[in-house]
Design a protein around this motif. Structure first.
Motif, PDB file in Angstrom:
ATOM      1  N   GLN A  79       0.828  -1.203   0.000  1.00 41.21           N
ATOM      2  CA  GLN A  79       0.000   0.000   0.000  1.00 41.21           C
ATOM      3  C   GLN A  79       0.867   1.259   0.000  1.00 41.21           C
ATOM      4  O   GLN A  79       0.633   2.183  -0.791  1.00 41.21           O
ATOM      5  N   ILE A  80       1.844   1.302   0.870  1.00 42.09           N
ATOM      6  CA  ILE A  80       2.719   2.478   0.950  1.00 42.09           C
ATOM      7  C   ILE A  80       3.469   2.673  -0.363  1.00 42.09           C
ATOM      8  O   ILE A  80       3.608   3.798  -0.863  1.00 42.09           O
ATOM      9  N   SER A  81       3.970   1.577  -0.943  1.00 45.65           N
ATOM     10  CA  SER A  81       4.708   1.666  -2.202  1.00 45.65           C
ATOM     11  C   SER A  81       3.845   2.249  -3.315  1.00 45.65           C
ATOM     12  O   SER A  81       4.346   2.951  -4.197  1.00 45.65           O
ATOM     13  N   LEU A  82       2.543   1.967  -3.261  1.00 41.14           N
ATOM     14  CA  LEU A  82       1.611   2.462  -4.282  1.00 41.14           C
ATOM     15  C   LEU A  82       1.061   3.845  -3.954  1.00 41.14           C
ATOM     16  O   LEU A  82       0.205   4.357  -4.669  1.00 41.14           O
ATOM     17  N   GLY A  83       1.554   4.448  -2.872  1.00 43.40           N
ATOM     18  CA  GLY A  83       1.094   5.783  -2.491  1.00 43.40           C
ATOM     19  C   GLY A  83      -0.221   5.793  -1.757  1.00 43.40           C
ATOM     20  O   GLY A  83      -0.897   6.830  -1.700  1.00 43.40           O
ATOM     21  N   LEU A  84      -0.596   4.661  -1.163  1.00 44.63           N
ATOM     22  CA  LEU A  84      -1.857   4.537  -0.445  1.00 44.63           C
ATOM     23  C   LEU A  84      -1.597   4.554   1.058  1.00 44.63           C
ATOM     24  O   LEU A  84      -0.502   4.200   1.511  1.00 44.63           O
ATOM     25  N   PRO A  85      -2.583   4.915   1.854  1.00 42.44           N
ATOM     26  CA  PRO A  85      -2.404   4.814   3.308  1.00 42.44           C
ATOM     27  C   PRO A  85      -2.305   3.354   3.729  1.00 42.44           C
ATOM     28  O   PRO A  85      -2.957   2.478   3.154  1.00 42.44           O
ATOM     29  N   ALA A  86      -1.486   3.105   4.750  1.00 44.23           N
ATOM     30  CA  ALA A  86      -1.296   1.744   5.252  1.00 44.23           C
ATOM     31  C   ALA A  86      -2.425   1.406   6.221  1.00 44.23           C
ATOM     32  O   ALA A  86      -2.359   1.722   7.406  1.00 44.23           O
ATOM     33  N   THR A  87      -3.455   0.771   5.716  1.00 41.20           N
ATOM     34  CA  THR A  87      -4.648   0.500   6.518  1.00 41.20           C
ATOM     35  C   THR A  87      -4.808  -0.964   6.885  1.00 41.20           C
ATOM     36  O   THR A  87      -5.678  -1.303   7.685  1.00 41.20           O
ATOM     37  N   ILE A  88      -4.004  -1.848   6.315  1.00 43.81           N
ATOM     38  CA  ILE A  88      -4.220  -3.281   6.495  1.00 43.81           C
ATOM     39  C   ILE A  88      -3.629  -3.745   7.814  1.00 43.81           C
ATOM     40  O   ILE A  88      -2.482  -3.452   8.145  1.00 43.81           O
ATOM     41  N   GLU A  89      -4.446  -4.487   8.557  1.00 43.38           N
ATOM     42  CA  GLU A  89      -4.009  -5.111   9.804  1.00 43.38           C
ATOM     43  C   GLU A  89      -4.609  -6.509   9.848  1.00 43.38           C
ATOM     44  O   GLU A  89      -5.374  -6.912   8.956  1.00 43.38           O
ATOM     45  N   THR A  90      -4.273  -7.263  10.863  1.00 46.46           N
ATOM     46  CA  THR A  90      -4.773  -8.632  10.975  1.00 46.46           C
ATOM     47  C   THR A  90      -6.298  -8.666  10.901  1.00 46.46           C
ATOM     48  O   THR A  90      -6.977  -7.923  11.608  1.00 46.46           O
ATOM     49  N   GLY A  91      -6.797  -9.501  10.010  1.00 41.37           N
ATOM     50  CA  GLY A  91      -8.240  -9.633   9.812  1.00 41.37           C
ATOM     51  C   GLY A  91      -8.787  -8.782   8.693  1.00 41.37           C
ATOM     52  O   GLY A  91      -9.921  -8.992   8.254  1.00 41.37           O
ATOM     53  N   SER A  92      -8.008  -7.805   8.202  1.00 44.55           N
ATOM     54  CA  SER A  92      -8.486  -6.941   7.117  1.00 44.55           C
ATOM     55  C   SER A  92      -8.605  -7.741   5.820  1.00 44.55           C
ATOM     56  O   SER A  92      -7.751  -8.576   5.518  1.00 44.55           O
ATOM     57  N   LEU A  98      -7.873  -8.339   2.106  1.00 49.38           N
ATOM     58  CA  LEU A  98      -6.821  -7.852   1.232  1.00 49.38           C
ATOM     59  C   LEU A  98      -7.421  -7.286  -0.048  1.00 49.38           C
ATOM     60  O   LEU A  98      -8.385  -7.847  -0.593  1.00 49.38           O
ATOM     61  N   PRO A  99      -6.892  -6.178  -0.565  1.00 52.61           N
ATOM     62  CA  PRO A  99      -7.351  -5.670  -1.851  1.00 52.61           C
ATOM     63  C   PRO A  99      -7.141  -6.711  -2.944  1.00 52.61           C
ATOM     64  O   PRO A  99      -6.287  -7.598  -2.817  1.00 52.61           O
ATOM     65  N   PRO A 100      -7.885  -6.621  -4.027  1.00 52.98           N
ATOM     66  CA  PRO A 100      -7.743  -7.604  -5.101  1.00 52.98           C
ATOM     67  C   PRO A 100      -6.325  -7.624  -5.663  1.00 52.98           C
ATOM     68  O   PRO A 100      -5.714  -6.581  -5.855  1.00 52.98           O
ATOM     69  N   PHE A 101      -5.799  -8.809  -5.878  1.00 53.23           N
ATOM     70  CA  PHE A 101      -4.498  -9.066  -6.499  1.00 53.23           C
ATOM     71  C   PHE A 101      -3.340  -8.914  -5.527  1.00 53.23           C
ATOM     72  O   PHE A 101      -2.198  -9.148  -5.900  1.00 53.23           O
ATOM     73  N   PHE A 102      -3.596  -8.531  -4.289  1.00 45.94           N
ATOM     74  CA  PHE A 102      -2.509  -8.422  -3.322  1.00 45.94           C
ATOM     75  C   PHE A 102      -1.897  -9.781  -2.995  1.00 45.94           C
ATOM     76  O   PHE A 102      -0.816  -9.842  -2.407  1.00 45.94           O
ATOM     77  N   HIS A 103      -2.561 -10.873  -3.361  1.00 48.72           N
ATOM     78  CA  HIS A 103      -1.954 -12.179  -3.118  1.00 48.72           C
ATOM     79  C   HIS A 103      -0.661 -12.380  -3.909  1.00 48.72           C
ATOM     80  O   HIS A 103       0.115 -13.291  -3.629  1.00 48.72           O
ATOM     81  N   GLN A 104      -0.400 -11.501  -4.889  1.00 43.08           N
ATOM     82  CA  GLN A 104       0.838 -11.614  -5.663  1.00 43.08           C
ATOM     83  C   GLN A 104       2.087 -11.444  -4.799  1.00 43.08           C
ATOM     84  O   GLN A 104       3.168 -11.892  -5.188  1.00 43.08           O
ATOM     85  N   ILE A 105       1.965 -10.799  -3.666  1.00 42.09           N
ATOM     86  CA  ILE A 105       3.148 -10.560  -2.840  1.00 42.09           C
ATOM     87  C   ILE A 105       3.385 -11.694  -1.842  1.00 42.09           C
ATOM     88  O   ILE A 105       4.318 -11.612  -1.029  1.00 42.09           O
ATOM     89  N   TYR A 106       2.604 -12.768  -1.930  1.00 44.38           N
ATOM     90  CA  TYR A 106       2.772 -13.907  -1.042  1.00 44.38           C
ATOM     91  C   TYR A 106       3.167 -15.153  -1.839  1.00 44.38           C
ATOM     92  O   TYR A 106       3.311 -15.112  -3.058  1.00 44.38           O
TER      93      TYR A 106
END
Length: 268
Positions: free
Chosen positions: A24-37, A39-47
Motif C-alpha cells: 500500500q505504501i509503495s503504491l502511495g496509499l495509506p497503510a490501513t491493512i491489519e490482521t483480519g483486514s 486484502l485488496p484484489p491481487f494483493f496475493h501476488q506478494i505472497y
C-alpha cells in the motif's frame, strides 16, 4: 504433461499484514491493512514466494523452465501476457492460506517474430478450506529479438473513457514491486539487459503492477470485484506516464503518452 514434472504444486503462507501494508505504501496509499483486514484484489501476488537457488535460475532471473511445472520449451524470453481472476471470498491478512498451482494448457504456434509457446497456469487460493480466488496466469515464451526484425506495431488506445487517472513510475517503485513479489526478472531493474538482450527501450514497468492499479481503480469505481481479466498489449517503459482508463461498462485500458495501448482489461 511432461512425465518427469509434477502435476500440481502446493504452498502455504501466512498473509502477513505488514507486507500488504508495505505494498500500500509503495503504491502511495495509506497503510490501513491489519490482521483480519480483507486484502485488496491481487494483493496475493506478494505472497507464496518460491525462491530457487541461483543455479536454478534462467539468464533472465526467473526460475528456469524444466525444473517445476513448466517443461523446458527451448525459448529464452518469458512474458506475463495476461490472465483472469475470479474473486469468491476475500483473502484476509494475518491468516494462513494455501495455494495450489497446476498447468491448465500448453500450446505452440509460429508468430511474426518466430516460434511462440503459451502456458496457462491455474492458481487456486484457499483460507479456512474455502476457495477464495481462482486465477489463470497466461505466460508467453519466445526467442530473442532479431536486430533486423521490424517490431510489431502496438495497438492504438481508445480515447472515449468515462474516467481516467494518471500513474507515474520510478525505479524505486519497480524495485519495491519486484522485491515484494519476489520477481527476479531483469527487465525491471537491469537496464543493459532489458535494452541489449531483450530489445526494450529501457526498464519495463511490470505488467502485474499495471493490472494491480487497474483493479484498484475498478474497485473504487464499482465496489468489490467478482472477476477481472487483463491482457498486456505493449510494454510501458520506465519514465512514461500511464493513463488508466475506465468506462462504466467495466472496460478498462492503459494508454501510453504516444497513444499506444499497453493493457486491456475487463472488470465486473
Amino acid at each position: 504433461m511432461h512425465e518427469d514434472l509434477p502435476e500440481e504444486t502446493r504452498q502455504t503462507d501466512v498473509m502477513d499484514p505488514a507486507r500488504a501494508a508495505a505494498l500500500q505504501i509503495s503504491l502511495g496509499l495509506p497503510a490501513t491493512i491489519e490482521t483480519g483486514s480483507p486484502l485488496p484484489p491481487f494483493f496475493h501476488q506478494i505472497y507464496f514466494w518460491d525462491p530457487e537457488p541461483t543455479t536454478r535460475l534462467g539468464r533472465d532471473g526467473h526460475p528456469a523452465t524444466g525444473i517445476g511445472l513448466i517443461p523446458d520449451l527451448g525459448l529464452p524470453r518469458r512474458m506475463w501476457a495476461g490472465g483472469g481472476l475470479e474473486f469468491h471470498e476475500p483473502l484476509r491478512a494475518g491468516i494462513t492460506a494455501q495455494k495450489r498451482v497446476s498447468v491448465a494448457e500448453i500450446s505452440r504456434k509460429e508468430g511474426r517474430t518466430g516460434p511462440l509457446a503459451f502456458v496457462t497456469l491455474k492458481h487456486e487460493l484457499f483460507q479456512n478450506d474455502h476457495l477464495c480466488v481462482t486465477e489463470y496466469q497466461d505466460l508467453v515464451y519466445r526467442q530473442d529479438p532479431s536486430p533486423e526484425a521490424t517490431k510489431p506495431a502496438a495497438p492504438v488506445a481508445a480515447t472515449d473513457e468515462d474516467h481516467c487517472e494518471q500513474a507515474d513510475f520510478t525505479s524505486t517503485l519497480l524495485f519495491r514491486y519486484s522485491a515484494l513479489t519476489f520477481n527476479g526478472h531483469r527487465i525491471h531493474y537491469d537496464t543493459e539487459y532489458a535494452r541489449d538482450i531483450e530489445g526494450y527501450a529501457g526498464l519495463v514497468t511490470h505488467g502485474p503492477l499495471l493490472a494491480q492499479l487497474l483493479m484498484l481503480l475498478a474497485e473504487r469505481r464499482m465496489g468489490a470485484l467478482k472477476h477481472f481479466t487483463f491482457r498486456a498489449t505493449a510494454p510501458l517503459i520506465l519514465g512514461e506516464t500511464a493513463t488508466l482508463c475506465w468506462k462504466e461498462n467495466g472496460d478498462m485500458w492503459i494508454r501510453a503518452p504516444d497513444g499506444r495501448q499497453c493493457m486491456k482489461a475487463k472488470a465486473g
